[in-house]
Scaffold this active site. Structure first.
Site, PDB file in Angstrom:
ATOM      1  CG  ASP A 164      52.442  47.761  51.592  1.00 34.93           C
ATOM      2  OD1 ASP A 164      52.162  48.904  52.003  1.00 34.93           O
ATOM      3  OD2 ASP A 164      51.671  47.093  50.873  1.00 34.93           O
TER       4      ASP A 164
ATOM      5  CG  ASP B 298      44.821  33.794  37.837  1.00 30.23           C
ATOM      6  OD1 ASP B 298      45.774  34.544  37.567  1.00 30.23           O
ATOM      7  OD2 ASP B 298      44.769  32.602  37.496  1.00 30.23           O
TER       8      ASP B 298
ATOM      9  CD1 TRP C 208      41.831  52.995  51.757  1.00 30.09           C
ATOM     10  CD2 TRP C 208      42.416  52.530  53.857  1.00 30.09           C
ATOM     11  NE1 TRP C 208      43.203  52.923  51.810  1.00 30.09           N
ATOM     12  CE2 TRP C 208      43.591  52.651  53.090  1.00 30.09           C
ATOM     13  CE3 TRP C 208      42.554  52.254  55.214  1.00 30.09           C
ATOM     14  CZ2 TRP C 208      44.871  52.486  53.612  1.00 30.09           C
ATOM     15  CZ3 TRP C 208      43.819  52.094  55.738  1.00 30.09           C
ATOM     16  CH2 TRP C 208      44.958  52.205  54.944  1.00 30.09           C
TER      17      TRP C 208
ATOM     18  CG  ASN D  13      46.763  49.569  61.971  1.00 27.92           C
ATOM     19  OD1 ASN D  13      46.859  50.724  61.597  1.00 27.92           O
ATOM     20  ND2 ASN D  13      45.848  48.752  61.507  1.00 27.92           N
TER      21      ASN D  13
ATOM     22  CB  CYS E 260      48.468  52.876  49.691  1.00 24.77           C
ATOM     23  SG  CYS E 260      47.979  53.496  48.077  1.00 24.77           S
TER      24      CYS E 260
ATOM     25  CB  SER F 126      41.878  32.888  43.300  1.00 24.91           C
ATOM     26  OG  SER F 126      40.675  33.138  42.617  1.00 24.91           O
TER      27      SER F 126
ATOM     28  CE1 TYR G 246      44.794  53.048  47.184  1.00 23.31           C
ATOM     29  CE2 TYR G 246      43.477  54.595  48.443  1.00 23.31           C
ATOM     30  CZ  TYR G 246      44.490  53.652  48.384  1.00 23.31           C
ATOM     31  OH  TYR G 246      45.184  53.319  49.514  1.00 23.31           O
TER      32      TYR G 246
ATOM     33  CG  ASN H  81      50.910  50.517  60.316  1.00 22.28           C
ATOM     34  OD1 ASN H  81      50.598  50.159  61.450  1.00 22.28           O
ATOM     35  ND2 ASN H  81      51.666  49.763  59.518  1.00 22.28           N
TER      36      ASN H  81
ATOM     37  CG  HIS I  38      48.903  48.952  47.460  1.00 15.09           C
ATOM     38  ND1 HIS I  38      48.637  49.913  48.421  1.00 15.09           N
ATOM     39  CD2 HIS I  38      49.636  47.998  48.089  1.00 15.09           C
ATOM     40  CE1 HIS I  38      49.176  49.541  49.567  1.00 15.09           C
ATOM     41  NE2 HIS I  38      49.788  48.385  49.395  1.00 15.09           N
TER      42      HIS I  38
END
Length: 705
Positions: free
Chosen positions: A354, A396, A237, A227, A273, A308, A537, A225, A331
């Site tokens: 990743d 979650d 995105w 960045n 991604c 969460s 996505y 990437n 992803h």
């Protein structure tokens, strides 16, 4: 004194490449793997004196030093301190044969090999040439050793593959051209290491660390990437992609890597991604690290790592951006195979990397390597970034309705939504393999809850408070959960489901039904607010397509179906570069019960067929015929057909398709001349401004001539 004169050096390229599994690289250079012997032959102009002493010097990097393992000095027949050694083999008169061994933990990269001859008190030195040294998954002492030959063929030597995309209920195969053996790709992969921040800060230390796959893979995850340093791909995105390429239009890594290299390291626009993962896979396979591409459906991006993901909607069903957290439809990341000397052998095996720039790790946009064993066991404190990956597959999902008066109501919590159908391409075929069980214990099992609690504890999140002031409802195993119907936190009085009446096809109206059920015996009126948005996505809304409000009367335990249509004219301008729609229905009763029903829709592609007109043989031309249909009931102009495939086409082929009448089928023919044998992937992509790409691929078995 007669210095030994060398006429030329024969690097025995064919023999060495076959022995080192590097025959596929299209470079003429000697490409070798560490921990394995290679042969060279010196053709001499003068004869060797009996007392001559031969010393070899192998060196790599800008400032080679023995202390950094970037320089090795070794004599004939004795292993040097460095682990390098050389032996002389029998030979014809006028030449000398040597076998040279590199250690299994040697630094990888481009080396110079010199020969120093001491004759009496005279020293002469000759540069024998250069070679590239790579990781060696065939060598049992290498950290990247992989025991299974079929797996090595797939994860190191396969130059094409499949990346899974779509939705958990509608998984799609996308072909990808890795092309790690194509011209310049090895040089580009080495250049990526040389452009890294670490290399710029301290080149000598950086190069000496290149014996370690943990280090090399982490650097690549940062460099793919753009960045922090001028890395390879720039992510985008949102908005339009006018100043670059729409990420959906790439079909492989080769075009991207060459564009970066030829454009003097200017980041290539744009990636999402799967592009980052595809490019990472190419570079790591090229360097010899076994690597595969992984897709996680319903992937959590948990910014505050509290396990969460909170989603807020207003009473009309509009997603509110009150939190940085998000759940992506899917992803894509990578796994590479090596041992973890830093963590212990329990954590050996597949490691997550990743390269998509989501969060900083130690100040830089990089992620991994995180051991899949650490993720499965909830060891979220282990290097590198295992907590981020753990959240991506385990968080979650909690939904809230945010009322105008700032009151928030938690309407449901789903502990099973995140991290579904974790997928990768099978070894030796294009089918999908589900590897969810390598990331987590079965959903709802006792072990899975224990691991989750262990992770919360290690992260310092109070399991009741979840870093917020709301207590977490108990896991409920009501029927409604199992049917994946979204339920409020309190006892529900209505349930609902969105159903597609027919497979949705681009260019056609979309027919949907909302089925509402009154779960109790009293009569009620339900206010339904329905909304459809074009999304990425990442489930980030791009444009509003439709809003409807309806009032529905439900008798005791009655079920009612409400049908509605999203017409093509409504969505056509929002879905030019993608084909995903999110439909939400917020249903409220006077009694104050709320229900949110969501459905992700992925419009199906019109088909594209590829026919190869004849046998495919190396260096023999063969015609390919592609047929496709304009899916729209309007004229389409300025389309382009693109084709690519490693071993089939040296550069991407582009053919203009001037005009297509409504619903018209067109056929285009072109020629390919395969230059590599074996199983090859030919990809075809119809690019058009009026609808998103139509892609297809075909596998070809190319025979040797």
């Amino acid at each position: 004194f007669l210095a030994l004169k060398i006429k030329n050096v024969n690097w025995q390229s064919k023999l060495n490449k076959a022995a080192h599994h590097t025959s596929d690289y299209s470079s003429t250079e000697a490409i070798l793997r560490r921990g394995q012997a290679f042969g060279i032959t010196l053709n001499l102009q003068t004869t060797v004196q009996s007392g001559d002493n031969f010393t070899f010097i192998a060196s790599t990097g800008p400032s080679p030093a023995e202390s950094q393992q970037t320089k090795a000095i070794f004599n004939l027949s004795e292993e040097g301190a460095s682990g390098w050694s050389a032996t002389q083999e029998p030979s014809e008169p006028g030449c000398m044969n040597f076998t040279i061994f590199s250690p299994a933990n040697a630094v990888i990269g481009r080396y110079k090999l010199r020969l120093q001859i001491v004759s009496g008190n005279k020293v002469s030195s000759t540069l024998l040439g250069q070679f590239v040294l790579l990781f060696n998954p065939w060598c049992p002492n290498d950290d990247v050793y992989m025991a299974n030959e079929k797996e090595r063929q797939e994860y190191v030597l396969n130059d094409s593959g499949i990346i899974f995309q779509g939705l958990e209920k509608y998984i799609q195969q996308e072909a990808w051209n890795y092309g790690q053996f194509e011209e310049d790709i090895l040089d580009i992969s080495l250049a990526i290491l040389d452009r890294s921040l670490n290399h710029r800060q301290d080149p000598a230390v950086d190069v000496s660390n290149r014996n370690n796959p943990i280090y090399v893979s982490r650097v690549i995850s940062a460099m793919v990437n753009s960045n922090d340093e001028k890395g390879v791909v720039e992510g985008k995105w949102n908005g339009k992609y006018c100043s670059g390429t729409n990420p959906l239009q790439w079909s492989g890594s080769v075009t991207i890597l060459r564009k970066w290299y030829r454009g003097r390291y200017k980041p290539v626009r744009y990636g999402q991604c799967w592009v980052f993962a595809g490019v990472t896979c190419t570079v790591l396979r090229c360097l010899g690290i076994p690597t595969r591409v992984i897709t996680n459906f319903n992937s959590a991006h948990d910014r505050n790592i509290n396990l969460s993901i909170d989603k807020y909607v207003d009473i009309s069903g509009k997603t509110l951006h009150l939190t940085e957290d998000s759940v992506w439809n899917f992803h894509v990341w990578n796994e590479s195979w090596f041992i973890r000397r830093d963590l212990g052998s329990f954590y050996d095996g597949w490691q997550v990397l990743d390269a998509t720039p989501q969060e900083r790790s130690k100040g830089i946009y990089q992620c991994g390597p995180a051991s899949t064993r650490a993720i499965k066991e909830g060891d979220v404190n282990l290097d590198y970034d295992s907590s981020f990956v753990f959240a991506a597959v385990n968080a979650d999902y909690v939904t809230w309705i945010h009322y105008n008066n700032k009151r928030k109501e938690r309407i449901y919590s789903d502990t099973k939504k995140i991290g579904k159908f974790i997928s990768t391409k099978a070894v030796g075929t294009n089918s999908r393999v589900d590897i969810t069980d390598t990331y987590k214990y079965p959903e709802g099992s006792l072990k899975e809850r224990q691991v989750y609690k262990k992770a919360l504890k290690l992260l310092g999140v109070r399991s009741s408070g979840k870093r917020t002031k709301i207590t977490r409802p108990r896991r409920r195993s009501s029927i409604a959960w199992r049917q994946n119907v979204t339920q409020p936190a309190q006892n529900p009085s209505i349930s609902g489901k969105l159903i597609l009446d027919a497979p949705p096809v681009i260019g056609q109206d979309i027919l949907l039904t909302l089925a509402l059920r009154n779960l109790i015996s009293d009569f009620k009126t339900v206010k339904v607010k329905l909304r459809a948005s074009a999304i990425l996505y990442t489930r980030k809304p791009k444009a509003e397509i439709l809003q409807l409000s309806k009032s529905v009367k439900l008798g005791s335990e009655e079920v009612k179906e409400i049908s509605f249509t999203i017409s093509y004219s409504r969505y056509k301008n929002s879905l030019m570069d993608d084909r995903k729609i999110l439909v939400t229905a917020v249903c409220e009763t006077k009694q104050g019960a709320s229900l949110l029903v969501e459905k992700d829709i992925l419009l199906q592609d019109p088909f594209l067929t590829i026919k190869v007109l004849g046998p495919t043989v190396v260096h023999k031309a063969v015609n390919v015929q592609v047929t496709f249909t304009n899916p729209l009931s309007e004229v389409v102009t300025d389309c382009m057909l693109r084709a690519e495939g490693s071993g089939l086409l040296k550069e991407q082929l582009r053919i203009n398709v001037a005009r297509m009448a409504p619903m018209e089928s067109s056929t285009v023919q072109f020629e390919i001349i395969p230059y590599k044998s074996g199983t090859r992937q030919l990809q075809v992509d119809l690019v058009c401004a009026h609808f998103s790409d139509i892609k297809g691929f075909v596998m070809l078995d190319v025979a040797t001539a």
